[in-house]
Design a protein around this motif. Structure first.
Motif, short mmCIF file in Angstrom:
data_model
loop_
_atom_site.label_atom_id
_atom_site.label_comp_id
_atom_site.label_asym_id
_atom_site.label_seq_id
_atom_site.Cartn_x
_atom_site.Cartn_y
_atom_site.Cartn_z
N SER A 44 0.82 -1.21 0.00
CA SER A 44 0.00 0.00 0.00
C SER A 44 0.86 1.27 0.00
CB SER A 44 -0.93 0.02 1.21
OG SER A 44 -0.26 0.49 2.36
N ASP A 46 0.21 3.96 1.57
CA ASP A 46 0.27 4.49 2.94
C ASP A 46 1.38 3.83 3.75
OD1 ASP A 46 -1.85 6.19 2.41
OD2 ASP A 46 -3.35 4.85 3.29
N LYS A 49 4.72 5.10 2.46
CA LYS A 49 5.00 6.46 2.96
C LYS A 49 5.46 6.42 4.41
CE LYS A 49 2.92 11.02 3.32
NZ LYS A 49 2.62 11.45 4.65
N ALA A 50 4.76 5.68 5.25
CA ALA A 50 5.11 5.62 6.67
C ALA A 50 6.49 5.01 6.89
CB ALA A 50 4.05 4.82 7.44
N SER A 76 6.70 3.53 -5.35
CA SER A 76 5.24 3.46 -5.38
C SER A 76 4.73 3.03 -6.75
CB SER A 76 4.61 4.78 -4.94
OG SER A 76 4.93 5.80 -5.87
#
Length: 184
Positions: A44, A46, A49-50, A76
């Motif tokens: 994912s 998200d 990114k984290a 990504s």
């Protein structure tokens, strides 16, 4: 350098129980040169990114054959990816576990060695093969068997396989499966 022999000693749905087992093993280990290695299969944006915010210099490669991890490539665009960070500080573990949010991952504690195991006929173990791995949202070290729980593996030198049950017993556990060659 050869890979370690990883032996499962705990499967639990409770992260706190898994971390207590890890802490128990680290409590008897020679923690000089302690560092943390992370691996994950990120699907994912998200999670990517984290984890990128936590460890901006991690390496990655795409899970399919068209992937790349050349400088400047955008991970990504290649999801899902295999992601890896080496030699992290132990203080990063809680945040790493917090941002996973279902992402299959491992945390590996790498240190100087295991104590002598006189009952098993073994002296002090050196750095090669001295690890503890926590599998999160996955059961295997290769990140192929998704799960909703946690596994703890103790790593030893393959020719000292009898050290694994001895280590598990030191923290009130036992071996719960066959040992495997760790991927790195």
């Amino acid at each position: 350098m050869s890979n370690s022999h990883a032996v499962p000693i705990l499967r639990t749905a409770d992260l706190a129980v898994a971390l207590r087992a890890v802490d128990g093993l680290l409590g008897i280990a020679d923690l000089r040169d302690l560092e943390i290695d992370y691996t994950a299969v990120i699907s994912s944006p998200d999670a990517l990114k984290a984890l990128t915010e936590l460890v901006p210099y991690a390496t990655w490669f795409a899970c399919d054959d068209d992937g790349s991890s050349k400088p400047g490539d955008d991970p990504s665009a290649y999801l899902p990816i295999h992601w890896r960070a080496l030699a992290e500080e132990p203080e990063t573990v809680p945040r790493f576990l917090e941002v996973l949010n279902g992402t299959p991952a491992t945390v590996r504690w790498d240190f100087m060695g295991w104590p002598a195991a006189p009952e098993a006929g073994l002296g002090t173990g050196g750095a090669r093969g001295a690890f503890v791995t926590l599998c999160v949202n996955v059961h295997d070290l290769e990140l192929n068997e998704p799960a909703d729980d946690y596994m703890v593996y103790v790593h030893v030198k393959q020719f000292e396989a009898e050290r694994a049950p001895w280590l598990a017993a030191q923290i009130g556990l036992r071996v719960i499966g066959e040992g495997v060659q760790a991927p790195y």
